[in-house]
Design a protein around this motif. Structure first.
Motif, mmCIF file in Angstrom:
data_model
loop_
_atom_site.group_PDB
_atom_site.id
_atom_site.type_symbol
_atom_site.label_atom_id
_atom_site.label_comp_id
_atom_site.label_asym_id
_atom_site.label_seq_id
_atom_site.Cartn_x
_atom_site.Cartn_y
_atom_site.Cartn_z
ATOM 1 N N PHE A 290 -123.732 48.850 -27.300
ATOM 2 C CA PHE A 290 -123.027 48.362 -26.116
ATOM 3 C C PHE A 290 -123.880 48.550 -24.867
ATOM 4 O O PHE A 290 -123.938 47.693 -23.996
ATOM 5 C CB PHE A 290 -121.690 49.103 -25.943
ATOM 6 C CG PHE A 290 -120.580 48.523 -26.749
ATOM 7 C CD1 PHE A 290 -119.884 47.423 -26.294
ATOM 8 C CD2 PHE A 290 -120.229 49.075 -27.973
ATOM 9 C CE1 PHE A 290 -118.853 46.883 -27.026
ATOM 10 C CE2 PHE A 290 -119.203 48.543 -28.716
ATOM 11 C CZ PHE A 290 -118.511 47.437 -28.255
ATOM 12 N N GLU A 291 -124.552 49.691 -24.768
ATOM 13 C CA GLU A 291 -125.391 49.969 -23.609
ATOM 14 C C GLU A 291 -126.496 48.927 -23.488
ATOM 15 O O GLU A 291 -126.749 48.392 -22.410
ATOM 16 C CB GLU A 291 -125.986 51.370 -23.707
ATOM 17 C CG GLU A 291 -126.842 51.710 -22.504
ATOM 18 C CD GLU A 291 -127.387 53.130 -22.545
ATOM 19 O OE1 GLU A 291 -127.843 53.584 -21.495
ATOM 20 O OE2 GLU A 291 -127.360 53.763 -23.626
ATOM 21 N N HIS A 292 -127.149 48.608 -24.606
ATOM 22 C CA HIS A 292 -128.212 47.596 -24.583
ATOM 23 C C HIS A 292 -127.651 46.244 -24.175
ATOM 24 O O HIS A 292 -128.242 45.522 -23.363
ATOM 25 C CB HIS A 292 -128.885 47.500 -25.959
ATOM 26 C CG HIS A 292 -129.984 46.493 -25.994
ATOM 27 N ND1 HIS A 292 -129.759 45.155 -26.248
ATOM 28 C CD2 HIS A 292 -131.307 46.627 -25.777
ATOM 29 C CE1 HIS A 292 -130.900 44.507 -26.200
ATOM 30 N NE2 HIS A 292 -131.863 45.378 -25.920
ATOM 31 N N ASP B 190 -129.040 42.512 -22.163
ATOM 32 C CA ASP B 190 -128.657 41.130 -22.474
ATOM 33 C C ASP B 190 -127.819 40.489 -21.384
ATOM 34 O O ASP B 190 -128.117 39.396 -20.909
ATOM 35 C CB ASP B 190 -127.901 41.081 -23.806
ATOM 36 C CG ASP B 190 -128.769 41.517 -24.981
ATOM 37 O OD1 ASP B 190 -130.007 41.500 -24.828
ATOM 38 O OD2 ASP B 190 -128.214 41.880 -26.022
ATOM 39 N N LEU B 191 -126.780 41.154 -20.965
ATOM 40 C CA LEU B 191 -125.901 40.600 -19.939
ATOM 41 C C LEU B 191 -126.609 40.521 -18.586
ATOM 42 O O LEU B 191 -126.485 39.530 -17.870
ATOM 43 C CB LEU B 191 -124.626 41.445 -19.832
ATOM 44 C CG LEU B 191 -123.459 40.823 -19.097
ATOM 45 C CD1 LEU B 191 -123.019 39.540 -19.785
ATOM 46 C CD2 LEU B 191 -122.299 41.783 -19.030
ATOM 47 N N PHE B 192 -127.390 41.545 -18.254
ATOM 48 C CA PHE B 192 -128.145 41.546 -17.005
ATOM 49 C C PHE B 192 -129.147 40.397 -16.975
ATOM 50 O O PHE B 192 -129.269 39.684 -15.978
ATOM 51 C CB PHE B 192 -128.858 42.884 -16.823
ATOM 52 C CG PHE B 192 -129.744 42.947 -15.618
ATOM 53 C CD1 PHE B 192 -129.200 43.096 -14.353
ATOM 54 C CD2 PHE B 192 -131.114 42.835 -15.736
ATOM 55 C CE1 PHE B 192 -130.003 43.150 -13.227
ATOM 56 C CE2 PHE B 192 -131.933 42.884 -14.629
ATOM 57 C CZ PHE B 192 -131.374 43.037 -13.369
ATOM 58 N N THR B 193 -129.882 40.201 -18.062
ATOM 59 C CA THR B 193 -130.880 39.136 -18.133
ATOM 60 C C THR B 193 -130.222 37.768 -17.999
ATOM 61 O O THR B 193 -130.713 36.907 -17.265
ATOM 62 C CB THR B 193 -131.660 39.220 -19.458
ATOM 63 O OG1 THR B 193 -132.256 40.515 -19.556
ATOM 64 C CG2 THR B 193 -132.743 38.171 -19.525
ATOM 65 N N ALA B 194 -129.121 37.563 -18.691
ATOM 66 C CA ALA B 194 -128.417 36.277 -18.604
ATOM 67 C C ALA B 194 -127.932 36.014 -17.180
ATOM 68 O O ALA B 194 -128.056 34.900 -16.654
ATOM 69 C CB ALA B 194 -127.245 36.260 -19.580
ATOM 70 N N GLN C 285 -128.645 33.266 -11.830
ATOM 71 C CA GLN C 285 -128.838 33.323 -10.379
ATOM 72 C C GLN C 285 -130.159 32.672 -9.966
ATOM 73 O O GLN C 285 -130.222 31.981 -8.950
ATOM 74 C CB GLN C 285 -128.786 34.770 -9.901
ATOM 75 C CG GLN C 285 -127.394 35.351 -9.949
ATOM 76 C CD GLN C 285 -127.360 36.813 -9.539
ATOM 77 O OE1 GLN C 285 -128.375 37.499 -9.542
ATOM 78 N NE2 GLN C 285 -126.175 37.295 -9.207
ATOM 79 N N LEU C 286 -131.217 32.880 -10.742
ATOM 80 C CA LEU C 286 -132.502 32.235 -10.436
ATOM 81 C C LEU C 286 -132.386 30.718 -10.516
ATOM 82 O O LEU C 286 -132.919 30.000 -9.670
ATOM 83 C CB LEU C 286 -133.588 32.728 -11.383
ATOM 84 C CG LEU C 286 -134.141 34.106 -11.100
ATOM 85 C CD1 LEU C 286 -135.079 34.554 -12.216
ATOM 86 C CD2 LEU C 286 -134.857 34.150 -9.773
#
Length: 126
Positions: A24-26, A31-35, A40-41
């Motif tokens: 869950f931490e990963h 994963d969620l942060f990168t997406a 946003q980019l």
């Protein structure tokens, strides 16, 4: 609160590899942060046209620690042609080159990190 070290199993798709152990931490940290970051980019890249992006890129030279003479002169030529005559543009280039030399030799100037800091220092000094 879920155990962040527990295995995370996606309910949206079946993983290609069965040995893919994602916690869950990963999932939340990577994963969620990168997406979210890619989304946003993409939004930022599609929000501004090419001319505006170039203005932002060239303007970033003003807050850079390195004074890029070519970028500053290009900024003046492309976005401020009414404010500078051709003679003033040539003088600006020479003045910036000389300033780059002086800033390395003058201890009073070398402490200033950006053009903004330099302008503040000049105003306070007068």
């Amino acid at each position: 609160m879920p155990d962040m070290n527990a295995s995370y199993t996606s309910t949206r798709y079946r993983p290609r590899k069965t040995d893919n152990h994602v916690t869950f931490e990963h999932f939340y940290r990577v994963d969620l942060f990168t997406a979210t970051l890619y989304k946003q980019l993409h939004e930022l890249n599609s929000r501004f046209n090419d001319r505006t992006m170039e203005l932002l890129r060239l303007s970033s030279t003003l807050v850079s620690k390195v004074i890029n003479v070519d970028q500053l002169c290009l900024l003046v030529e492309k976005f401020y042609p009414e404010d500078f005559t051709e003679k003033k543009m040539i003088q600006l280039r020479y003045q910036l080159v000389i300033f780059n030399i002086d800033i390395t030799k003058n201890p009073r100037l070398s402490g200033e990190s950006t053009i903004v800091d330099l302008c503040k220092w000049l105003v306070e000094g007068l």
